[in-house]
Write an enzyme that holds these catalytic residues in place. Structure first.
Site, PDB file in Angstrom:
ATOM      1  N   ASP A 166      21.697  68.257  76.397  1.00  0.00           N
ATOM      2  CA  ASP A 166      22.734  67.735  76.128  1.00  0.00           C
ATOM      3  C   ASP A 166      21.304  67.142  75.101  1.00  0.00           C
ATOM      4  O   ASP A 166      20.927  66.349  74.852  1.00  0.00           O
ATOM      5  CB  ASP A 166      23.618  66.778  76.239  1.00  0.00           C
ATOM      6  CG  ASP A 166      24.059  65.905  75.975  1.00  0.00           C
ATOM      7  OD1 ASP A 166      24.254  65.830  74.317  1.00  0.00           O
ATOM      8  OD2 ASP A 166      24.834  65.280  76.735  1.00  0.00           O
TER       9      ASP A 166
ATOM     10  N   HIS B 122      33.661  72.697  71.307  1.00  0.00           N
ATOM     11  CA  HIS B 122      32.665  71.342  71.146  1.00  0.00           C
ATOM     12  C   HIS B 122      31.851  71.574  70.234  1.00  0.00           C
ATOM     13  O   HIS B 122      32.096  70.790  68.923  1.00  0.00           O
ATOM     14  CB  HIS B 122      32.156  70.306  72.484  1.00  0.00           C
ATOM     15  CG  HIS B 122      31.698  68.768  71.951  1.00  0.00           C
ATOM     16  ND1 HIS B 122      32.951  67.802  71.502  1.00  0.00           N
ATOM     17  CD2 HIS B 122      30.424  68.913  71.528  1.00  0.00           C
ATOM     18  CE1 HIS B 122      31.898  66.806  71.429  1.00  0.00           C
ATOM     19  NE2 HIS B 122      30.149  67.939  71.309  1.00  0.00           N
TER      20      HIS B 122
END
Length: 400
Positions: A220, A311
């Protein structure tokens, strides 16, 4: 994570990548600074402490802290520009002492102030500060509360705030102690309205810096613009008004993650929602974490390899007119009896909230596959003043 292709320019996002970020969305050379730029880990005997001085508040460009707490405070009735200036002087003295491992003035637990903890403190102003007499013309361009998105389920206990202190360190005791001192010194001027704590692991098994993972298991933050580069400067640092030059804005989004339903998916389903491999963070069209996404690639059946609602696709700069942000995250868990809430405290830094962050948030809210497993329950925005020099104090040019 974030993706980078093509040139960066003012008001461009540092793409949120495989983070749940948008799903519902300078000191000396120190360890934190080195980790932020991906250099070698700290040698024995090197300090991990960041200087509090510089053109910018130093934690912004540093690596995410191992432990952090955010506290939002609301100004007490009758607070004005002069009172805010007195508080900034107090907090500046606290920051200078605590980041050097020294007790803050009037510290009631001086033994808890220790060096080499990589302690940082970041201070911000909420929108209501710029309604105070004498400050109404000082609000940075594009700085305003975010609208409520379709998938938001905002709770007042995690939203808003007139002031912010964000304390990070390698040691959780140092975080708790610094927060206690800062909140105590603020008591004549402001009272806490919410607190959020989190943690992050940005160190690999070999001791070297890594991107880190959220609680979905996703790497991330991959494509962030690198601190110290023109991309980073154009994305993060504001150019005006004059008092705000060298400052930035911060969006805080508390994103609850439904780990139980996420775990019901197959690994391929999880990766299709993100557009990246969970094992390495590589795009589904690549082999390594930092490979560029091939958004045109199709499989043998003619389907897009990176799905239209993935995403990583929806967050990519090329899908957002080149917009960029600089994003960080803090994992969190919160237990209420036998019930555990898990999620991400998402932090987005950008020069202009309305011009950079909001368009990406709206796009993700409309179509992001991760919306099925994430819900934003808190939202706040803060203007982060520039740094200060030795002998100066936070927001001095605004409040003196």
């Amino acid at each position: 994570m974030t993706e980078q292709t093509g040139p960066s320019r003012r008001r461009l996002f540092g793409y949120a990548g495989a983070a749940v970020a948008g799903a519902v969305v300078a000191g000396g050379a120190t360890a934190a600074g080195l980790r932020a730029e991906g250099n070698d880990p700290v040698e024995a005997g090197q300090t991990r402490d960041l200087t509090p001085y510089g053109d910018h508040q130093p934690a912004i460009a540093a690596a995410p802290p191992k432990h952090a707490e955010l506290v939002a405070l609301n100004l007490l009735g009758g607070s004005d520009r002069a009172a805010l200036g007195r508080l900034m002087r107090l907090w500046t003295a606290d920051i200078v002492a605590l980041t050097a491992g020294r007790p803050a003035p009037g510290d009631t637990a001086p033994e808890l102030a220790v060096p080499n903890a990589a302690l940082t403190v970041t201070v911000g102003f909420g929108p209501r500060v710029f309604t105070l007499p004498g400050l109404t013309t000082a609000k940075p361009p594009g700085f305003a509360e975010l609208p409520v998105m379709k998938h938001d389920r905002l709770q007042p206990g995690w939203s808003g705030g007139d002031l912010l202190v964000l304390v990070g360190a390698d040691d959780p005791v140092s975080v708790v102690h610094a927060v206690r001192r800062l909140v105590a010194d603020a008591a004549p001027f402001a009272e806490p309205t919410w607190r959020q704590s989190g943690f992050w692991n940005g160190t690999g098994p070999d001791g070297r810096p890594v991107t880190g993972r959220n609680l979905f298991g996703q790497v991330d933050g991959t494509g962030n613009p690198a601190p110290g580069t023109p991309d980073f400067d154009a994305t993060v640092w504001a150019e005006g008004p004059e008092w705000f030059r060298g400052g930035t804005t911060l969006v805080v989004r508390r994103i609850m993650m439904n780990l139980d339903t996420w775990d019901e998916l197959t690994r391929s389903e999880q990766e299709r929602a993100v557009g990246r491999k969970l094992s390495t963070g590589a795009p589904l069209t690549g082999t390594a974490e930092h490979d560029d996404l091939d958004l045109d690639a199709r499989d043998a059946d003619g389907r897009l390899v990176i799905a239209g609602n993935a995403h990583s696709r929806l967050s990519h700069p090329s899908e957002n007119d080149g917009r960029r942000i600089f994003r960080k995250g803090l994992n969190y868990v919160r237990d209420t009896g036998a019930v555990r809430e898990s999620g991400l405290v998402f932090l987005s830094y950008q020069a202009d909230v309305s011009g950079q962050f909001l368009p990406l948030l709206a796009r993700l809210d409309a179509a992001d596959a991760l919306n099925e497993w994430t819900t934003t329950i808190g939202s706040a925005v803060f203007a982060i003043p520039p740094g200060f020099r030795e002998g100066g104090w936070l927001a001095e040019s605004l409040l003196r």
